[in-house]
Design a protein around this motif. Structure first.
Motif, short mmCIF file in Angstrom:
data_model
loop_
_atom_site.label_atom_id
_atom_site.label_comp_id
_atom_site.label_asym_id
_atom_site.label_seq_id
_atom_site.Cartn_x
_atom_site.Cartn_y
_atom_site.Cartn_z
N LEU A 64 -1.84 1.71 9.82
CA LEU A 64 -0.90 1.41 8.74
C LEU A 64 -1.63 1.00 7.46
CD1 LEU A 64 1.80 -0.63 10.71
CD2 LEU A 64 2.14 1.61 9.63
N ALA A 67 -2.96 4.01 5.83
CA ALA A 67 -1.88 4.74 5.14
C ALA A 67 -1.53 4.06 3.82
CB ALA A 67 -0.66 4.82 6.04
N ALA A 68 -1.55 2.74 3.80
CA ALA A 68 -1.22 2.00 2.58
C ALA A 68 -2.17 2.34 1.44
CB ALA A 68 -1.25 0.49 2.85
N ALA A 71 -0.95 5.65 -0.22
CA ALA A 71 0.41 5.76 -0.71
C ALA A 71 0.43 6.10 -2.19
CB ALA A 71 1.17 4.47 -0.44
N ASP A 76 5.67 1.94 -1.69
CA ASP A 76 5.30 2.46 -0.38
C ASP A 76 4.06 1.74 0.16
OD1 ASP A 76 7.39 4.19 -0.63
OD2 ASP A 76 6.17 5.98 -1.01
N LEU A 80 3.84 -0.42 3.72
CA LEU A 80 2.88 -0.10 4.77
C LEU A 80 1.91 -1.27 5.02
CD1 LEU A 80 2.22 3.58 3.71
CD2 LEU A 80 3.24 2.85 5.88
N SER A 81 1.44 -1.90 3.96
CA SER A 81 0.55 -3.04 4.15
C SER A 81 1.30 -4.21 4.77
CB SER A 81 -0.10 -3.45 2.83
OG SER A 81 0.87 -3.84 1.88
N LEU A 138 1.46 9.36 8.55
CA LEU A 138 2.79 8.74 8.58
C LEU A 138 3.58 9.20 9.81
CD1 LEU A 138 3.99 9.00 4.86
CD2 LEU A 138 3.08 6.98 6.05
N ALA A 186 10.55 3.44 7.03
CA ALA A 186 9.47 4.30 7.53
C ALA A 186 9.93 5.75 7.64
CB ALA A 186 8.97 3.79 8.89
#
Length: 236
Positions: A64, A67-68, A71, A76, A80-81, A138, A186
């Motif tokens: 995650l 992913a952050a 973003a 977003d 995620l964070s 994601l 999500a």
């Protein structure tokens, strides 16, 4: 408990949800989850699961967090964070409560090896974080949100009143309105990423979502059988 709205009929999440319908049914009907629902699940089995899940959440949070960093906007990235922090703080707090309730010592926890399925799932998510595109990453992390919310809601619906239930805290965590809102966010984030992806990337996203959902079933099954390494006997 709030029911999530149906995914957009033409969105990626609708396709992934439909594609995994039978697997999702098998997860809800797995003996681990039926035992969790009616409160008959063996405490040692649940304790094994809690230890594995705490270890899994480290890898999930790392995925995650990765992913952050990719973003496309601050909103977003913040979601995620925040989800990564939640995996390490809020859900592990739930685990700590059960560890205390079951009287597990640090030595006993250390003595429970990381199961093959737990290692495989976390390794898969870490690999996605390192080698796959943002949309595919994601899709890979989405089942941990969505499947858990689905299972928690299905259990709550089947049990009704959870007062006095031995696994009340777990059920209420994943059937909670706030968790449902996180799942919806999500899903929306994943649908938006898929909407601007090419056909090849969307196919990779579907494959990642399916694989992660398969790992969800394997994870619960590994707890049910208290999975060990079949090679352990050869290593003394």
């Amino acid at each position: 408990m709030s029911k999530l709205p149906a995914p957009a009929a033409d969105g990626f999440c609708a396709q992934a949800w439909e594609h995994t319908a039978q697997l999702r049914k098998a997860i809800v009907e797995h003996p681990f989850n039926t035992g969790l629902a009616d409160g008959t699940l063996d405490r040692e089995v649940f304790a094994f699961y809690i230890v594995q899940d705490a270890r899994y959440l480290v890898g999930f949070a790392q995925a995650l967090a990765a992913a952050a960093t990719r973003a496309g906007n601050a909103e977003d990235a913040a979601f995620l964070s925040g989800a990564a922090q939640g995996a390490l703080v809020e859900e592990r707090r739930l685990h700590a409560g059960y560890v205390t309730e079951f009287g597990l010592t640090d030595e006993e926890i250390a003595g429970i090896g990381t199961s093959p399925s737990c290692l495989a799932y976390t390794s898969y998510l870490r690999a996605c974080a390192l080698t796959e595109s943002y949309p595919v990453l994601l899709a890979a992390v989405l089942p941990c949100f969505w499947v858990y919310q689905h299972v928690g809601s299905a259990i709550l619906e089947s049990t009704g009143d959870t007062s006095g239930h031995p696994y009340r805290a777990w059920i209420e965590t994943y059937a909670d309105d706030a968790f449902a809102e996180a799942v919806l966010t999500a899903r929306e984030l994943t649908d938006r990423a898929a909407a601007t992806a090419d056909a090849e990337t969307r196919q990779q996203m579907l494959e990642a979502y399916i694989r992660a959902t398969e790992y969800e079933w394997m994870f619960w099954n590994s707890a049910w059988i208290k999975e060990e390494w079949p090679t352990a006997a050869f290593l003394g």
